[in-house]
Scaffold this motif. Structure first.
Motif, PDB file in Angstrom:
ATOM      1  N   GLN A 111      34.223  11.588  25.884  1.00  0.00           N
ATOM      2  CA  GLN A 111      35.756  11.726  25.723  1.00  0.00           C
ATOM      3  C   GLN A 111      36.026  10.164  25.445  1.00  0.00           C
ATOM      4  O   GLN A 111      37.042   9.932  24.499  1.00  0.00           O
ATOM      5  CB  GLN A 111      36.432  12.297  27.053  1.00  0.00           C
ATOM      6  CG  GLN A 111      36.338  13.794  26.813  1.00  0.00           C
ATOM      7  CD  GLN A 111      35.095  14.305  27.548  1.00  0.00           C
ATOM      8  OE1 GLN A 111      34.330  13.556  28.079  1.00  0.00           O
ATOM      9  NE2 GLN A 111      34.727  15.426  27.258  1.00  0.00           N
ATOM     10  N   ARG A 160      38.996  15.272  18.787  1.00  0.00           N
ATOM     11  CA  ARG A 160      40.041  16.451  19.255  1.00  0.00           C
ATOM     12  C   ARG A 160      41.459  16.372  18.750  1.00  0.00           C
ATOM     13  O   ARG A 160      42.104  17.357  18.165  1.00  0.00           O
ATOM     14  CB  ARG A 160      40.204  16.406  20.856  1.00  0.00           C
ATOM     15  CG  ARG A 160      41.143  17.573  21.301  1.00  0.00           C
ATOM     16  CD  ARG A 160      40.572  18.774  21.502  1.00  0.00           C
ATOM     17  NE  ARG A 160      41.515  19.659  22.297  1.00  0.00           N
ATOM     18  CZ  ARG A 160      41.054  21.033  22.760  1.00  0.00           C
ATOM     19  NH1 ARG A 160      39.878  21.243  22.625  1.00  0.00           N
ATOM     20  NH2 ARG A 160      42.042  21.243  23.498  1.00  0.00           N
ATOM     21  N   CYS A 181      41.260  17.515  15.073  1.00  0.00           N
ATOM     22  CA  CYS A 181      41.392  18.822  14.960  1.00  0.00           C
ATOM     23  C   CYS A 181      42.583  19.557  15.193  1.00  0.00           C
ATOM     24  O   CYS A 181      43.266  20.375  14.599  1.00  0.00           O
ATOM     25  CB  CYS A 181      40.487  19.395  16.144  1.00  0.00           C
ATOM     26  SG  CYS A 181      38.670  19.218  15.864  1.00  0.00           S
ATOM     27  N   HIS A 203      33.572  21.086  17.101  1.00  0.00           N
ATOM     28  CA  HIS A 203      34.893  20.790  17.970  1.00  0.00           C
ATOM     29  C   HIS A 203      36.265  21.374  17.610  1.00  0.00           C
ATOM     30  O   HIS A 203      36.596  21.864  18.306  1.00  0.00           O
ATOM     31  CB  HIS A 203      34.895  19.311  17.695  1.00  0.00           C
ATOM     32  CG  HIS A 203      33.990  18.308  18.333  1.00  0.00           C
ATOM     33  ND1 HIS A 203      33.998  18.302  19.718  1.00  0.00           N
ATOM     34  CD2 HIS A 203      32.992  17.427  17.761  1.00  0.00           C
ATOM     35  CE1 HIS A 203      32.732  17.392  19.807  1.00  0.00           C
ATOM     36  NE2 HIS A 203      32.182  17.002  18.706  1.00  0.00           N
ATOM     37  N   SER A 253      35.847  24.858  19.046  1.00  0.00           N
ATOM     38  CA  SER A 253      36.302  24.756  20.582  1.00  0.00           C
ATOM     39  C   SER A 253      37.698  24.646  20.983  1.00  0.00           C
ATOM     40  O   SER A 253      38.176  24.941  21.836  1.00  0.00           O
ATOM     41  CB  SER A 253      35.464  23.523  21.219  1.00  0.00           C
ATOM     42  OG  SER A 253      33.911  23.646  21.063  1.00  0.00           O
ATOM     43  N   PHE A 254      38.273  23.825  20.025  1.00  0.00           N
ATOM     44  CA  PHE A 254      39.772  23.521  20.052  1.00  0.00           C
ATOM     45  C   PHE A 254      40.496  24.865  19.627  1.00  0.00           C
ATOM     46  O   PHE A 254      41.437  25.443  20.664  1.00  0.00           O
ATOM     47  CB  PHE A 254      40.289  22.669  19.059  1.00  0.00           C
ATOM     48  CG  PHE A 254      41.594  22.704  18.811  1.00  0.00           C
ATOM     49  CD1 PHE A 254      42.743  22.407  19.791  1.00  0.00           C
ATOM     50  CD2 PHE A 254      42.033  23.167  17.472  1.00  0.00           C
ATOM     51  CE1 PHE A 254      44.035  22.539  19.520  1.00  0.00           C
ATOM     52  CE2 PHE A 254      43.475  23.143  17.209  1.00  0.00           C
ATOM     53  CZ  PHE A 254      44.388  23.003  18.383  1.00  0.00           C
ATOM     54  N   SER A 296      39.720  27.509  22.904  1.00  0.00           N
ATOM     55  CA  SER A 296      39.890  26.780  24.157  1.00  0.00           C
ATOM     56  C   SER A 296      40.068  27.446  25.614  1.00  0.00           C
ATOM     57  O   SER A 296      39.964  27.264  26.502  1.00  0.00           O
ATOM     58  CB  SER A 296      40.748  25.385  24.190  1.00  0.00           C
ATOM     59  OG  SER A 296      42.053  25.960  23.846  1.00  0.00           O
ATOM     60  N   ASN A 297      40.838  28.567  25.219  1.00  0.00           N
ATOM     61  CA  ASN A 297      41.330  29.579  26.270  1.00  0.00           C
ATOM     62  C   ASN A 297      40.314  30.652  26.681  1.00  0.00           C
ATOM     63  O   ASN A 297      40.601  31.399  27.432  1.00  0.00           O
ATOM     64  CB  ASN A 297      42.658  30.186  25.956  1.00  0.00           C
ATOM     65  CG  ASN A 297      43.721  29.112  26.175  1.00  0.00           C
ATOM     66  OD1 ASN A 297      43.838  28.161  26.798  1.00  0.00           O
ATOM     67  ND2 ASN A 297      44.672  29.153  25.286  1.00  0.00           N
ATOM     68  N   LYS A 298      39.252  30.556  25.764  1.00  0.00           N
ATOM     69  CA  LYS A 298      38.329  31.754  25.919  1.00  0.00           C
ATOM     70  C   LYS A 298      36.949  31.033  26.725  1.00  0.00           C
ATOM     71  O   LYS A 298      36.180  30.364  26.243  1.00  0.00           O
ATOM     72  CB  LYS A 298      37.801  32.186  24.622  1.00  0.00           C
ATOM     73  CG  LYS A 298      38.997  32.531  23.519  1.00  0.00           C
ATOM     74  CD  LYS A 298      39.332  33.770  24.104  1.00  0.00           C
ATOM     75  CE  LYS A 298      40.613  34.156  23.216  1.00  0.00           C
ATOM     76  NZ  LYS A 298      41.327  35.428  23.641  1.00  0.00           N
ATOM     77  N   GLU A 347      32.952  29.952  25.269  1.00  0.00           N
ATOM     78  CA  GLU A 347      32.938  29.589  23.800  1.00  0.00           C
ATOM     79  C   GLU A 347      33.145  28.294  23.670  1.00  0.00           C
ATOM     80  O   GLU A 347      34.160  27.393  23.291  1.00  0.00           O
ATOM     81  CB  GLU A 347      34.282  30.346  23.162  1.00  0.00           C
ATOM     82  CG  GLU A 347      34.415  31.821  23.182  1.00  0.00           C
ATOM     83  CD  GLU A 347      33.116  32.392  22.454  1.00  0.00           C
ATOM     84  OE1 GLU A 347      32.434  31.662  21.526  1.00  0.00           O
ATOM     85  OE2 GLU A 347      32.683  33.529  22.533  1.00  0.00           O
ATOM     86  N   ASP A 348      32.062  27.529  23.766  1.00  0.00           N
ATOM     87  CA  ASP A 348      32.024  26.169  23.613  1.00  0.00           C
ATOM     88  C   ASP A 348      31.454  25.638  22.355  1.00  0.00           C
ATOM     89  O   ASP A 348      31.286  26.506  21.480  1.00  0.00           O
ATOM     90  CB  ASP A 348      31.042  25.478  24.799  1.00  0.00           C
ATOM     91  CG  ASP A 348      29.540  26.251  25.066  1.00  0.00           C
ATOM     92  OD1 ASP A 348      29.459  27.052  24.138  1.00  0.00           O
ATOM     93  OD2 ASP A 348      28.987  25.737  25.782  1.00  0.00           O
ATOM     94  N   HIS A 349      31.196  24.379  22.280  1.00  0.00           N
ATOM     95  CA  HIS A 349      30.906  23.609  21.062  1.00  0.00           C
ATOM     96  C   HIS A 349      29.463  24.069  20.631  1.00  0.00           C
ATOM     97  O   HIS A 349      28.457  24.028  21.633  1.00  0.00           O
ATOM     98  CB  HIS A 349      30.898  22.047  21.085  1.00  0.00           C
ATOM     99  CG  HIS A 349      30.335  21.419  19.975  1.00  0.00           C
ATOM    100  ND1 HIS A 349      29.184  21.321  19.693  1.00  0.00           N
ATOM    101  CD2 HIS A 349      31.056  20.776  19.011  1.00  0.00           C
ATOM    102  CE1 HIS A 349      29.027  20.409  18.594  1.00  0.00           C
ATOM    103  NE2 HIS A 349      30.293  19.938  18.362  1.00  0.00           N
TER     104      HIS A 349
END
Length: 202
Positions: free
Chosen positions: A111, A125, A128, A156, A159-160, A163-165, A168-170
């Motif tokens: 980050q 981020r 995105c 990325h 993932s953005f 993001s609320n799931k 469900e990552d990168h």
């Protein structure tokens, strides 16, 4: 609204396992064949617009779809590949050998820590967010569109959006693959419909 996330076709650097990043590497012959097959597969997924990274490997891929479907192609700079600085043109094994300390720091805190001369996860981020804001404004959230970009950036971007799931990552998708997401402009919710679909390449 349906959003089709598409990674560009193969390049010689993909085969060699070299990080391309901001380098403007064209499709190779296999990549052009993949892009043609991808464009044919998109016949079953009609769209009104295509948004693409301006880098040639993505633009070439997007142009084949745009030409076949006769739709507008919009170049969006925030969709370019992640910038890896001095690591571009190297394999991960070479990076580990030549930049062991930098790689360790980056892995522990992407980050805020960037590859030498590259960009941080925070920067990616923000790109995105900017890309989605542009696409949302142009379409009103009511048009089916394709987004043609690059492996790391698409990971990325996915993932953005999701993001609320939980879970469900990168993830890096395959060259010339299609990942389909639905978007409801009223609830602003995203749902995965299809991920890393590449059967059209076989």
């Amino acid at each position: 609204m349906k959003i089709y996330l598409i990674r560009h076709g193969q390049t010689d650097w993909n085969i060699a396992g070299m990080i391309q990043g901001s380098h403007d590497i064209p499709l190779n012959e296999t990549g052009r064949i993949q892009a043609r097959k991808l464009a044919e597969a998109m016949d079953e997924r009609p769209i009104t617009k295509i948004f693409s990274s301006p880098l040639i490997r993505a633009a070439e891929t997007a142009q084949m779809i745009a030409k076949r479907q006769k739709v507008e192609l919009c170049s969006i700079k925030p969709l370019v590949e992640v910038e890896f600085g001095k690591w571009e043109g190297l394999t991960w094994a070479e990076i580990e050998n030549q930049f062991p300390e930098e790689l360790k720091r980056w892995t522990m805190n992407p980050q805020e820590v960037s590859p030498p001369g590259g960009e941080t996860l925070t920067s990616i981020r923000n790109r995105c967010v900017e890309a989605w804001k542009t696409i949302r404004e142009i379409t009103g959230g009511n048009e089916d569109v394709a987004i043609v970009s690059h492996g790391a950036t698409l990971g990325h971007f996915y993932s953005f959006l999701m993001s609320n799931k939980p879970g469900e990552d990168h993830k890096i998708v395959e060259n010339a693959s299609i990942t389909t997401i639905s978007y409801d402009p009223l609830t602003e919710e995203f749902h995965l419909l299809e991920r890393n679909e590449s059967s059209h390449l076989k």
